[in-house]
Structures are given as C-alpha cells and as structure tokens.
Design a protein around this motif. Sequence first.
Motif, PDB file in Angstrom:
ATOM      1  N   ASN A  58      14.159  22.685 -10.333  1.00 47.36           N
ATOM      2  CA  ASN A  58      13.610  21.555 -11.063  1.00 47.36           C
ATOM      3  C   ASN A  58      14.251  20.254 -10.566  1.00 47.36           C
ATOM      4  OD1 ASN A  58      12.113  20.374 -13.451  1.00 47.36           O
ATOM      5  ND2 ASN A  58      14.209  19.795 -13.990  1.00 47.36           N
ATOM      6  N   ILE A  59      13.433  19.198 -10.441  1.00 53.27           N
ATOM      7  CA  ILE A  59      13.917  17.874 -10.046  1.00 53.27           C
ATOM      8  C   ILE A  59      13.838  16.958 -11.267  1.00 53.27           C
ATOM      9  CG2 ILE A  59      13.675  15.955  -8.440  1.00 53.27           C
ATOM     10  CD1 ILE A  59      14.243  18.542  -7.024  1.00 53.27           C
ATOM     11  N   PRO A  60      14.971  16.580 -11.856  1.00 53.01           N
ATOM     12  CA  PRO A  60      14.929  15.692 -13.027  1.00 53.01           C
ATOM     13  C   PRO A  60      14.558  14.271 -12.615  1.00 53.01           C
ATOM     14  CG  PRO A  60      17.198  16.103 -12.376  1.00 53.01           C
ATOM     15  CD  PRO A  60      16.356  16.943 -11.477  1.00 53.01           C
ATOM     16  N   MET A  61      13.431  13.797 -13.093  1.00 45.73           N
ATOM     17  CA  MET A  61      12.922  12.499 -12.671  1.00 45.73           C
ATOM     18  C   MET A  61      13.099  11.452 -13.764  1.00 45.73           C
ATOM     19  SD  MET A  61      11.744  13.160  -9.647  1.00 45.73           S
ATOM     20  CE  MET A  61      10.528  11.937  -9.207  1.00 45.73           C
ATOM     21  N   PRO A  62      13.208  10.172 -13.371  1.00 34.67           N
ATOM     22  CA  PRO A  62      13.194   9.102 -14.377  1.00 34.67           C
ATOM     23  C   PRO A  62      11.819   8.996 -15.022  1.00 34.67           C
ATOM     24  CG  PRO A  62      13.126   8.186 -12.163  1.00 34.67           C
ATOM     25  CD  PRO A  62      13.360   9.659 -11.998  1.00 34.67           C
ATOM     26  N   THR A  63      11.717   8.192 -16.055  1.00 36.55           N
ATOM     27  CA  THR A  63      10.453   8.095 -16.777  1.00 36.55           C
ATOM     28  C   THR A  63       9.458   7.139 -16.127  1.00 36.55           C
ATOM     29  OG1 THR A  63      11.387   6.377 -18.201  1.00 36.55           O
ATOM     30  CG2 THR A  63      11.546   8.659 -18.971  1.00 36.55           C
ATOM     31  N   ALA A  64       9.917   6.342 -15.151  1.00 38.24           N
ATOM     32  CA  ALA A  64       9.015   5.385 -14.505  1.00 38.24           C
ATOM     33  C   ALA A  64       9.409   5.206 -13.053  1.00 38.24           C
ATOM     34  CB  ALA A  64       9.051   4.042 -15.234  1.00 38.24           C
ATOM     35  N   GLY A  65       8.470   4.672 -12.274  1.00 42.96           N
ATOM     36  CA  GLY A  65       8.720   4.443 -10.855  1.00 42.96           C
ATOM     37  C   GLY A  65       7.664   5.109  -9.992  1.00 42.96           C
ATOM     38  N   PHE A  66       7.843   4.994  -8.672  1.00 46.45           N
ATOM     39  CA  PHE A  66       6.904   5.555  -7.713  1.00 46.45           C
ATOM     40  C   PHE A  66       7.659   6.434  -6.718  1.00 46.45           C
ATOM     41  CE2 PHE A  66       4.974   1.755  -9.369  1.00 46.45           C
ATOM     42  CZ  PHE A  66       3.637   2.088  -9.525  1.00 46.45           C
ATOM     43  N   ILE A  67       7.213   7.654  -6.551  1.00 46.37           N
ATOM     44  CA  ILE A  67       7.850   8.592  -5.628  1.00 46.37           C
ATOM     45  C   ILE A  67       7.402   8.252  -4.207  1.00 46.37           C
ATOM     46  CG2 ILE A  67       8.135  11.021  -5.041  1.00 46.37           C
ATOM     47  CD1 ILE A  67       7.288  11.662  -7.934  1.00 46.37           C
ATOM     48  N   THR A  68       8.376   8.075  -3.300  1.00 49.47           N
ATOM     49  CA  THR A  68       8.034   7.650  -1.943  1.00 49.47           C
ATOM     50  C   THR A  68       8.430   8.651  -0.857  1.00 49.47           C
ATOM     51  OG1 THR A  68      10.104   6.396  -1.759  1.00 49.47           O
ATOM     52  CG2 THR A  68       8.183   5.213  -2.578  1.00 49.47           C
ATOM     53  N   SER A  69       9.305   9.622  -1.154  1.00 46.40           N
ATOM     54  CA  SER A  69       9.646  10.593  -0.121  1.00 46.40           C
ATOM     55  C   SER A  69      10.410  11.773  -0.702  1.00 46.40           C
ATOM     56  CB  SER A  69      10.480   9.955   0.995  1.00 46.40           C
ATOM     57  OG  SER A  69      11.780   9.642   0.527  1.00 46.40           O
ATOM     58  N   LEU A  70      10.401  12.856   0.041  1.00 45.08           N
ATOM     59  CA  LEU A  70      11.205  14.043  -0.245  1.00 45.08           C
ATOM     60  C   LEU A  70      12.047  14.329   0.990  1.00 45.08           C
ATOM     61  CD1 LEU A  70      11.936  16.667  -1.862  1.00 45.08           C
ATOM     62  CD2 LEU A  70      10.013  17.753  -0.670  1.00 45.08           C
ATOM     63  N   THR A  71      13.341  14.567   0.787  1.00 42.71           N
ATOM     64  CA  THR A  71      14.252  14.854   1.882  1.00 42.71           C
ATOM     65  C   THR A  71      14.973  16.164   1.613  1.00 42.71           C
ATOM     66  OG1 THR A  71      14.615  12.493   2.275  1.00 42.71           O
ATOM     67  CG2 THR A  71      16.230  14.008   3.216  1.00 42.71           C
ATOM     68  N   ALA A  72      15.089  16.982   2.652  1.00 44.41           N
ATOM     69  CA  ALA A  72      15.832  18.242   2.570  1.00 44.41           C
ATOM     70  C   ALA A  72      16.928  18.234   3.627  1.00 44.41           C
ATOM     71  CB  ALA A  72      14.912  19.437   2.777  1.00 44.41           C
ATOM     72  N   VAL A  73      18.088  18.790   3.269  1.00 45.00           N
ATOM     73  CA  VAL A  73      19.244  18.824   4.164  1.00 45.00           C
ATOM     74  C   VAL A  73      19.795  20.242   4.193  1.00 45.00           C
ATOM     75  CG1 VAL A  73      21.520  17.858   4.649  1.00 45.00           C
ATOM     76  CG2 VAL A  73      19.796  16.452   3.510  1.00 45.00           C
ATOM     77  N   GLY A  74      20.205  20.688   5.381  1.00 45.71           N
ATOM     78  CA  GLY A  74      20.787  22.025   5.471  1.00 45.71           C
ATOM     79  C   GLY A  74      21.219  22.380   6.882  1.00 45.71           C
ATOM     80  N   ARG A  75      21.650  23.621   7.041  1.00 46.21           N
ATOM     81  CA  ARG A  75      22.057  24.154   8.343  1.00 46.21           C
ATOM     82  C   ARG A  75      21.137  25.330   8.665  1.00 46.21           C
ATOM     83  NH1 ARG A  75      26.784  26.659   7.521  1.00 46.21           N
ATOM     84  NH2 ARG A  75      27.275  26.765   9.747  1.00 46.21           N
ATOM     85  N   PHE A  76      20.541  25.276   9.836  1.00 40.38           N
ATOM     86  CA  PHE A  76      19.536  26.264  10.210  1.00 40.38           C
ATOM     87  C   PHE A  76      19.724  26.619  11.682  1.00 40.38           C
ATOM     88  CE2 PHE A  76      18.071  23.300   7.049  1.00 40.38           C
ATOM     89  CZ  PHE A  76      17.712  24.132   6.000  1.00 40.38           C
ATOM     90  N   LYS A  77      20.347  27.758  11.932  1.00 43.43           N
ATOM     91  CA  LYS A  77      20.627  28.179  13.298  1.00 43.43           C
ATOM     92  C   LYS A  77      19.829  29.427  13.610  1.00 43.43           C
ATOM     93  CE  LYS A  77      24.366  29.566  16.430  1.00 43.43           C
ATOM     94  NZ  LYS A  77      25.808  29.843  16.556  1.00 43.43           N
ATOM     95  N   GLY A  78      19.080  29.374  14.691  1.00 43.12           N
ATOM     96  CA  GLY A  78      18.291  30.518  15.100  1.00 43.12           C
ATOM     97  C   GLY A  78      16.815  30.192  15.114  1.00 43.12           C
TER      98      GLY A  78
END
Length: 203
Positions: free
Chosen positions: A104-124
């Motif tokens: 779940n992504i806890p969001m504020p009650t107002a505003g505009f969503i402009t992007s989603l970012t994911a970070v991690g380590r992925f080898k192979g």
Amino acid sequence: MAFNIEFKRTFEHRPWKDRKDRVKADGPDGFNVRFKALEADLDTLRERFRDVSAALNKVATPVPSQVSVSPILRPTGNEKQWWIGVDGSSHIPFPETQSKGIVNIPMPTAGFITSLTAVGRFKGTGFVRFEFFRVDPTKTLPDKLAQLYINGAASDDVITVNAPINRVQIDPNSTYVVLAEGNRSATGEIVQVSGLRVTIADS
C-alpha cells in the motif's frame, strides 16, 4: 528581478486640541472624512498585497513532494511471497525463482501524481514488473496509473527506474497500491527491491 510595488500613505493625522476642537462627524475635519481617508489607505494596502502575491506566484516554482515506502510486499493469493530483509527490502527467497506481492502507498489527500520510481539491486537475467493502481471502492476494476520494468544487469549495482505519470489527481477516497512481480532464471541471481517512491505535485 524588480517588482516596483510601492505604497504611499495619503492619510495625515492632524491632532485635535483639548477644549478647543469640537468633535464632529461632517466637514473637512470631521470623523467621516478622516476615517474615509484611513479606509482608502487600507484599501490601497490590500491591493498592493494582491500585487505582491500575484508577482511571487508567477516566479514561484512548485516543489514536488514524495511518498517513499519500504517495499514490504504482502503475498497475493497463492503466489510465492517475497522475503523481507532486516533493512526493509524485498527479495525473491532461495530457491524460488519468482515472487509476487503488493504494498500500500499512503497518499496525501490532495495533489497530482507525476511519477513512480523503483530502486533495487538486480543481477542476472531476472526482472521485476511494477504496476501502480488506484483502487476506487465504487469501481469493479482498479485503474492502472503506471507500469515499469527493472531488468537484471551484469553487476549488482543499485538500479533506479522511473515511470512518468501524466498528472493524475489524487482521490482521497481511493487506495493506492503497487503490485510487484519478480522473476529470475537461476537461483544465484539477485532480485532485490529496496524502495518505491511516488512523486506528487501540488498544482
């Protein structure tokens, strides 16, 4: 940058003298004239504040806010669950080669969503697919706002991937979730999700 916003006071008080001046409402020195002059100055000040506010709003750059979460991915149905590390990151547990989970992504009650970012380590040769949904309780199916992939690399360096979103207005009555599905072809490959971030603009 010069705005050249000025204010010049027009009211000038002329002191009354005890036992000489008589209190009166009308006339050139009456209360009505004096208070009208004060009123005019206050109205001018109000207009100047409006000018200052408008000028500042034109040059102000909205600063996006961000909602960041540790990807503690809960299993969905009978899917193989992600293993949660002590640092809050999610891994495909050995010897499994795939996992699927939701957070779940806890969001504020107002505003505009402009992007989603994911970070991690992925080898192979593995990958992770992220899908960002808005779940409206009045609808049968959720709205998919974004989808992004992270593909494996030759090294285990940290990888950041961003998916732009075309200014979706936040609905305070909806729930926002990210579904992550990871796969790898060999048990020795690294598939680790360490962070998820949603960027929000205020206008």
